[in-house]
Design a protein around this motif. Structure first.
Motif, short mmCIF file in Angstrom:
data_model
loop_
_atom_site.label_atom_id
_atom_site.label_comp_id
_atom_site.label_asym_id
_atom_site.label_seq_id
_atom_site.Cartn_x
_atom_site.Cartn_y
_atom_site.Cartn_z
N GLY A 92 0.99 -0.79 0.09
CA GLY A 92 -0.09 0.12 -0.22
C GLY A 92 0.83 0.79 -0.13
N LEU A 93 1.64 1.09 0.76
CA LEU A 93 2.55 2.36 0.45
C LEU A 93 3.79 2.84 -0.20
N ALA A 94 3.76 1.49 -1.27
CA ALA A 94 4.52 1.66 -2.85
C ALA A 94 3.34 2.37 -3.71
N VAL A 95 2.18 1.71 -3.40
CA VAL A 95 1.22 2.36 -4.63
C VAL A 95 0.62 4.03 -3.49
N LEU A 132 -0.53 10.60 3.02
CA LEU A 132 0.61 9.68 3.96
C LEU A 132 0.28 9.41 5.35
N HIS A 133 -0.60 10.01 6.77
CA HIS A 133 -1.72 10.50 7.15
C HIS A 133 -2.09 9.39 7.35
N THR A 134 -3.11 9.20 6.82
CA THR A 134 -4.02 8.76 6.83
C THR A 134 -3.76 7.55 6.12
N VAL A 135 -2.78 6.67 5.54
CA VAL A 135 -2.31 5.46 5.38
C VAL A 135 -1.60 4.51 6.59
N VAL A 136 -0.96 5.72 7.14
CA VAL A 136 0.40 5.10 8.51
C VAL A 136 -1.35 4.89 9.22
N SER A 137 -2.25 6.46 9.84
CA SER A 137 -3.30 5.69 10.48
C SER A 137 -3.66 4.80 10.77
N GLN A 138 -4.52 3.96 9.21
CA GLN A 138 -5.32 3.73 9.09
C GLN A 138 -4.80 1.65 9.18
#
Length: 480
Positions: A92-95, A132-138
């Protein structure tokens, strides 16, 4: 049977526990931001406040496009009981990385929209940091770090408030300060989460695979147009009021939206806990019963909460809005009624999320968006911002009906149509009475007395669900 009976209360307890945790963190954050309305309306005039909201709303439209909604894919995959959670996060981080680069390369196209020509860099920074905040927190929420997830929400809010105080009354940065506060708060909160959890240890580059990315994208890609259509239904009216009426009227209309947002705040809290619970549920029969019981209580809270906000709309406007914004109260009752159905649509949307049939969510949102634009074009020229309020309500109402019909094929839970109709009739009558309170041929106090009576009647009609919610809360407190 014994095992099943043991699992059932655990399931509800987990939902209530997660809701309680998110409530402590997110509700506190949302309430703090809610009371910042006074600062915004004092430091920004109607046109500036409307412009600031248009910028953030445009950024929110671009957020799912920039990372193809991958945060939802990360959450749904990592929250499931099976699978390599770190692999899902890494892919997901790569996307997210690829999507952000492409977005930044294309962001200069915003220069061709005159309204945003001076704020392209703000929109671009907002989108990248928010994603980025959403990806990490989710991801952290999905792997069970719910207390941290709630706590980072408080931190984020505290940073927004502190930066708002610095940028608006102290440095007088105006619209730029309003938006920049959110950007910096997202960035600093994300940095905190990464270092606090040593999140880099969860990144496994060797786990990146086209198969995993394809599976995640298959789930989350339909959510991108869904989010866009949902944005059109909920936000396009502000752009149309701004263009077809005036920036000043849009500022009043935008301020009015802030009161119903209290209900949206509550819904977002529960939605986080609800998705976390149902994502781990694999038994279709248990899932149906789970939905039936929670839907009954959820609708009760939505209609009663909406009724309270409708009744208090004039009072809340007087307390929270600066003098120049007092006229905005007239739009609050109808917008609150629309927000009640937004809440119902959100819950029903979780059926598509749980069953991984997100195309259904996209199609119903598409109908709502198309209807909203058509009604705005028809009603705003004739009724100004009140026409936009009615258009918003009608759109969410239609989407709710469509979702009630289509979700039955996925999870056939008890929807109680008669009960929903009576609640809608009661709350809708309240909205009409309060909106017309100052134009009726008798004293406004009579209208508010009648609205209060309708609210009491709504409470009595839903007393069984209220009692059920009370019993569940007591059980949770005993267990704790």
């Amino acid at each position: 049977m014994a095992a099943a009976s043991q699992q059932t209360p655990n399931k509800y307890t987990r939902l209530l526990t997660n809701t309680a945790v998110f409530t402590v963190g997110k509700l506190l954050s949302k309430l703090l931001m809610f009371f910042m309305i006074g600062l915004y309306t004092a430091c920004l005039d109607e046109a500036e406040f409307g412009t600031a909201e248009l910028i953030t709303n445009m950024a929110n439209l671009l957020i799912p496009l920039a990372c193809v909604g991958i945060s939802e894919g990360i959450f749904r995959s990592a929250a499931a009981q099976s699978g390599d959670k770190e692999a899902f996060f890494t892919n997901g981080l790569a996307v997210y990385g690829v999507g952000s680069v492409l977005f930044l390369l294309l962001s200069p196209l915003l220069l061709f929209i005159p309204r945003f020509a001076d704020s392209v860099w703000l929109i671009a920074a907002y989108v990248v940091t928010a994603n980025l905040h959403t990806v990490v927190s989710q991801y952290l929420c999905a792997i069970g770090k719910t207390k941290l997830f709630a706590g980072q929400g408080i931190l984020n809010t505290a940073l927004v408030i502190g930066l708002n105080i610095l940028f608006l009354p102290v440095l007088s940065f105006g619209v730029t300060g309003y938006v920049l506060s959110i950007i910096l708060a997202d960035f600093l909160t994300t940095v905190f989460l990464i270092f606090f959890t040593r999140l880099w240890r969860s990144i496994k580059p060797k786990s990146i695979s086209s198969e995993t990315i394809s599976t995640m994208l298959k789930f989350c890609l339909p959510l991108v147009p869904t989010t866009i259509f949902w944005w059109i239904t909920g936000v396009s009216d502000r752009y149309m009021v701004d263009i077809m009426c005036s920036p000043e009227l849009n500022g009043l209309y935008t301020a009015a939206y802030k009161i119903p947002n209290l209900l949206i705040y509550a819904v977002s809290i529960f939605d986080s806990a609800w998705k976390l619970s149902v994502s781990a549920e694999e038994d279709p029969e248990a899932c149906r019963d789970f939905y039936s019981r929670v839907w009954r209580v959820y609708t009760t809270v939505a209609f009663l909460g909406g009724g309270v906000l409708i009744l208090m709309s004039r009072l809340l406007a007087r307390i929270l809005f600066a003098e120049a914004y007092q006229g905005a109260w007239i739009y609050i009752p109808v917008l609150t009624l629309a927000t009640v159905f937004t809440a119902l649509c959100t819950f029903l949307g979780s059926v598509y999320f749980t069953s991984k049939k997100t195309v259904g969510s996209m199609m119903t949102a598409f109908v709502g968006a198309g209807l909203n634009i058509a009604l705005n074009l028809l009603l705003i020229p004739r009724y100004d911002a009140m026409g936009a309020s009615v258009a918003t309500f009608a759109s969410y109402f239609v989407v709710c009906i469509l979702r009630l019909i289509t979700t039955r094929r996925l999870i056939p839970f008890k929807q109680e149509w008669t009960r929903g109709f009576i609640n809608t009739l009661l709350t809708g009558t309240m909205a009409v009475v309060v909106t017309l309170s100052e134009s009726l041929p008798f004293h406004p106090a009579v209208a508010y007395g009648a609205a209060g009576g309708i609210l009491v009647l709504t409470l009595l009609f839903n007393i069984r669900s209220v009692a059920e919610l009370g019993r569940d809360a007591k059980k949770l407190l005993r267990r704790r």
